[in-house]
Design a protein around this motif. Sequence first.
Motif, PDB file in Angstrom:
ATOM      1  N   MET A 264      47.344  41.741  -7.506  1.00 50.15           N
ATOM      2  CA  MET A 264      46.655  40.872  -8.460  1.00 50.15           C
ATOM      3  C   MET A 264      46.731  41.470  -9.876  1.00 50.15           C
ATOM      4  O   MET A 264      47.492  42.387 -10.113  1.00 50.15           O
ATOM      5  CB  MET A 264      45.212  40.589  -8.025  1.00 50.15           C
ATOM      6  CG  MET A 264      45.096  40.012  -6.625  1.00 50.15           C
ATOM      7  SD  MET A 264      46.090  38.529  -6.319  1.00 50.15           S
ATOM      8  CE  MET A 264      45.105  37.268  -7.063  1.00 50.15           C
TER       9      MET A 264
ATOM     10  N   CYS B 121      41.333  32.898  -1.506  1.00 49.25           N
ATOM     11  CA  CYS B 121      41.473  34.303  -1.905  1.00 49.25           C
ATOM     12  C   CYS B 121      40.146  34.814  -2.460  1.00 49.25           C
ATOM     13  O   CYS B 121      39.481  34.130  -3.231  1.00 49.25           O
ATOM     14  CB  CYS B 121      42.562  34.424  -2.970  1.00 49.25           C
ATOM     15  SG  CYS B 121      42.552  35.999  -3.850  1.00 49.25           S
ATOM     16  N   HIS B 122      39.767  36.024  -2.039  1.00 52.59           N
ATOM     17  CA  HIS B 122      38.527  36.635  -2.532  1.00 52.59           C
ATOM     18  C   HIS B 122      38.809  37.836  -3.436  1.00 52.59           C
ATOM     19  O   HIS B 122      37.961  38.710  -3.603  1.00 52.59           O
ATOM     20  CB  HIS B 122      37.638  37.029  -1.357  1.00 52.59           C
ATOM     21  CG  HIS B 122      36.817  35.885  -0.836  1.00 52.59           C
ATOM     22  ND1 HIS B 122      37.377  34.698  -0.416  1.00 52.59           N
ATOM     23  CD2 HIS B 122      35.477  35.722  -0.705  1.00 52.59           C
ATOM     24  CE1 HIS B 122      36.410  33.871  -0.020  1.00 52.59           C
ATOM     25  NE2 HIS B 122      35.255  34.466  -0.200  1.00 52.59           N
TER      26      HIS B 122
ATOM     27  N   CYS C  81      40.487  40.544  -3.193  1.00 53.63           N
ATOM     28  CA  CYS C  81      40.289  41.903  -2.676  1.00 53.63           C
ATOM     29  C   CYS C  81      41.377  42.853  -3.177  1.00 53.63           C
ATOM     30  O   CYS C  81      41.287  44.063  -2.994  1.00 53.63           O
ATOM     31  CB  CYS C  81      40.251  41.892  -1.161  1.00 53.63           C
ATOM     32  SG  CYS C  81      41.854  41.601  -0.381  1.00 53.63           S
ATOM     33  N   ARG C  82      42.422  42.290  -3.785  1.00 54.92           N
ATOM     34  CA  ARG C  82      43.490  43.084  -4.396  1.00 54.92           C
ATOM     35  C   ARG C  82      44.236  43.932  -3.375  1.00 54.92           C
ATOM     36  O   ARG C  82      44.580  45.085  -3.651  1.00 54.92           O
ATOM     37  CB  ARG C  82      42.924  43.983  -5.506  1.00 54.92           C
ATOM     38  CG  ARG C  82      42.212  43.217  -6.562  1.00 54.92           C
ATOM     39  CD  ARG C  82      41.611  44.095  -7.617  1.00 54.92           C
ATOM     40  NE  ARG C  82      40.994  43.266  -8.629  1.00 54.92           N
ATOM     41  CZ  ARG C  82      41.662  42.731  -9.633  1.00 54.92           C
ATOM     42  NH1 ARG C  82      42.939  42.964  -9.785  1.00 54.92           N
ATOM     43  NH2 ARG C  82      41.046  41.964 -10.496  1.00 54.92           N
ATOM     44  N   SER C  83      44.454  43.381  -2.206  1.00 53.63           N
ATOM     45  CA  SER C  83      45.174  44.139  -1.172  1.00 53.63           C
ATOM     46  C   SER C  83      46.385  43.386  -0.659  1.00 53.63           C
ATOM     47  O   SER C  83      46.835  43.628   0.460  1.00 53.63           O
ATOM     48  CB  SER C  83      44.235  44.429   0.005  1.00 53.63           C
ATOM     49  OG  SER C  83      43.094  45.084  -0.462  1.00 53.63           O
ATOM     50  N   CYS C  84      46.924  42.470  -1.464  1.00 55.61           N
ATOM     51  CA  CYS C  84      48.073  41.666  -1.023  1.00 55.61           C
ATOM     52  C   CYS C  84      49.220  42.562  -0.563  1.00 55.61           C
ATOM     53  O   CYS C  84      49.935  42.223   0.381  1.00 55.61           O
ATOM     54  CB  CYS C  84      48.577  40.776  -2.147  1.00 55.61           C
ATOM     55  SG  CYS C  84      47.312  39.941  -3.094  1.00 55.61           S
TER      56      CYS C  84
ATOM     57  N   CYS D  13      46.465  39.937   4.665  1.00 53.12           N
ATOM     58  CA  CYS D  13      45.461  39.097   4.010  1.00 53.12           C
ATOM     59  C   CYS D  13      44.665  38.335   5.065  1.00 53.12           C
ATOM     60  O   CYS D  13      45.190  37.517   5.806  1.00 53.12           O
ATOM     61  CB  CYS D  13      46.157  38.116   3.063  1.00 53.12           C
ATOM     62  SG  CYS D  13      45.041  36.913   2.320  1.00 53.12           S
TER      63      CYS D  13
ATOM     64  N   TRP E  82      42.746  35.994   4.681  1.00 56.30           N
ATOM     65  CA  TRP E  82      42.579  34.571   4.364  1.00 56.30           C
ATOM     66  C   TRP E  82      43.883  33.801   4.568  1.00 56.30           C
ATOM     67  O   TRP E  82      43.984  32.634   4.185  1.00 56.30           O
ATOM     68  CB  TRP E  82      42.049  34.407   2.933  1.00 56.30           C
ATOM     69  CG  TRP E  82      40.652  34.946   2.833  1.00 56.30           C
ATOM     70  CD1 TRP E  82      40.284  36.208   2.461  1.00 56.30           C
ATOM     71  CD2 TRP E  82      39.435  34.266   3.170  1.00 56.30           C
ATOM     72  NE1 TRP E  82      38.916  36.347   2.533  1.00 56.30           N
ATOM     73  CE2 TRP E  82      38.369  35.170   2.958  1.00 56.30           C
ATOM     74  CE3 TRP E  82      39.144  32.974   3.612  1.00 56.30           C
ATOM     75  CZ2 TRP E  82      37.040  34.828   3.201  1.00 56.30           C
ATOM     76  CZ3 TRP E  82      37.808  32.631   3.836  1.00 56.30           C
ATOM     77  CH2 TRP E  82      36.779  33.548   3.637  1.00 56.30           C
TER      78      TRP E  82
HETATM   79  S1  SF4 Z   1      45.071  39.931   0.112  1.00 58.96           S
HETATM   80 FE1  SF4 Z   1      44.539  37.741   0.197  1.00 58.96          FE
HETATM   81  S2  SF4 Z   1      42.348  37.655  -0.370  1.00 58.96           S
HETATM   82 FE2  SF4 Z   1      43.122  39.678  -0.987  1.00 58.96          FE
HETATM   83  S3  SF4 Z   1      43.753  39.385  -3.137  1.00 58.96           S
HETATM   84 FE3  SF4 Z   1      45.587  39.050  -1.896  1.00 58.96          FE
HETATM   85  S4  SF4 Z   1      45.609  36.835  -1.558  1.00 58.96           S
HETATM   86 FE4  SF4 Z   1      43.560  37.350  -2.248  1.00 58.96          FE
END
Ligand code: SF4
Length: 501
Positions: A102, A413-414, A416-419, A424, A426
């Motif tokens: 992100m 998407c929440h 979480c900055r872990s894409c 994910c 979600w």
């Molecule tokens: S891993 Fe999923 S929920 Fe987390 S920032 Fe990325 S898209 Fe959003």
Amino acid sequence: MAVNFLYPDYEVARNYDRCIVCRACERQCANEVHEYLADANKMVCDDAKCVNCHRCVSLCPTRALKIVKSGNIYKENTNWSGKTINELYRQAGSGGVLLSSMGNPENYPVYFDKILVNASQVTNPSIDPLREPMETRVFLGAKPQCIERDGDGRIKNNLPPQLSLSMPVMFSAMSYGSISYNAHESLARAAEELGILYNTGEGGLHEDFYRYGGNTVVQVASGRFGVHSEYLNSGAAIEIKMGQGAKPGIGGHLPGAKIVGDISRTRMIPEGSDAISPAPHHDIYSIEDLRQLVYSLKEATDYKKPVIVKIAAVHNVAVIASGIARSGADIIAIDGFRGGTGAAPTRIRDHVGIPIELALAGVDKRLRDEGIRDNVSIVVGGSIRSSADIVKAVALGADCVYIASAALLALGCHLCRSCHAGKCNWGIATQIPELVKRLNPEIGYKRLVNLLTAWRHEIKEMMGGMGINSIESLKGNRLMLRGVGLNEKELEILGIKHAGE
Ligand code: SF4
Ligand code: SF4
Ligand code: SF4
């Protein structure tokens, strides 16, 4: 005994009075934070694995869960923040480059939040958008400087190819591979329903989505994955990706583990091979080289598709844009430093590039000063968060905006900055089939349509309040903007007055 320097970022707080041990949280968390202890008939958790995505919180039937910031703090000071200490320990442990997802989260000014919009009163009446026509349609592409007529006085139809959008918004590039099939389907269907465009990103176009071609921007990046004649001709426009706001100056890398099945076929590379986009296009080292690629793509598509050149917002962006406007490109897309990404080196994401507001104002001014503003349309992205940001971007000179993070948020998407981890919860930034299924494209596309329908209403209301009834009249109309808390130089670059003036 091994010493653990790192504290968990978050703690999972479970209210045991509410927990009914249904184990839904255990099933929902792909990071394996929750665990059921059969002997004690009790849930426990490993906080260190939690990325704060809120999936378990949202699905716990008894609202028994809360994610809180870890109570452990380093002995930090102004110079050595807890985050800096944490990152240093991580690198001392791994020896690796830090990766993030992100957009840039650092505490740089958000200029959109320091700009206010005008409203009409008394002598220049406002317009009621519920009763009066308001035009949000925009056309992107080069506009001729003058009207030409033939010998009989009829206007010659010499308009270069244009994109027609129902509102000044497009979904920005997100490749199939970095996001899931269901996320792509949601974006494509929403674009079709809304009369706007979505963007393939650099991963090629899945065969199922060729039917949305009229609402698709097909991207050509330095890796040229999935690029072939049918692909180029399938979209409404072609985008050459020269740069990206989240990682200016470097290429992309989708690990081999994610190159499976359809993704490998769509990208036209073997399963398991890393998809590496080089930092530069190896055939572009000048505006002349860029011009050759622009015209090769036009030639390949019979001069029927507008060509977009996408660049990252960097220090000399206005000069670069001036060159691109002369390269034959129809549209320049500029991506600011807050733009999202599936994965980027943290230091690049957080320290390279400039805010989109300053880049946009600088590019619009330069192209106007050089008399070439109508040669190209300008599209800007890099954290457009609301209809108000769109109105301000258009008044600063944009023809249209790109949104990506906002669209993903609409899909669930929440942030979480872990894409980059590929898990994910979600169903968005993942290729794990059980996780992908969690995003229902039927619901996803409707939520995107809802979001942009709401934004279109708000844009009309804000325009009506200014006494303006079309996006075209708002474009570059900086008299409608005032700055708050900005210094003289910032106001000069933005080309706006301070509030009160
Ligand atoms: S891993 Fe999923 S929920 Fe987390 S920032 Fe990325 S898209 Fe959003
Ligand atoms: S989902 Fe909620 S109720 Fe179910 S086990 Fe987890 S915390 Fe307990
Ligand atoms: S990673 Fe997400 S689903 Fe897992 S415990 Fe943390 S908030 Fe819940």
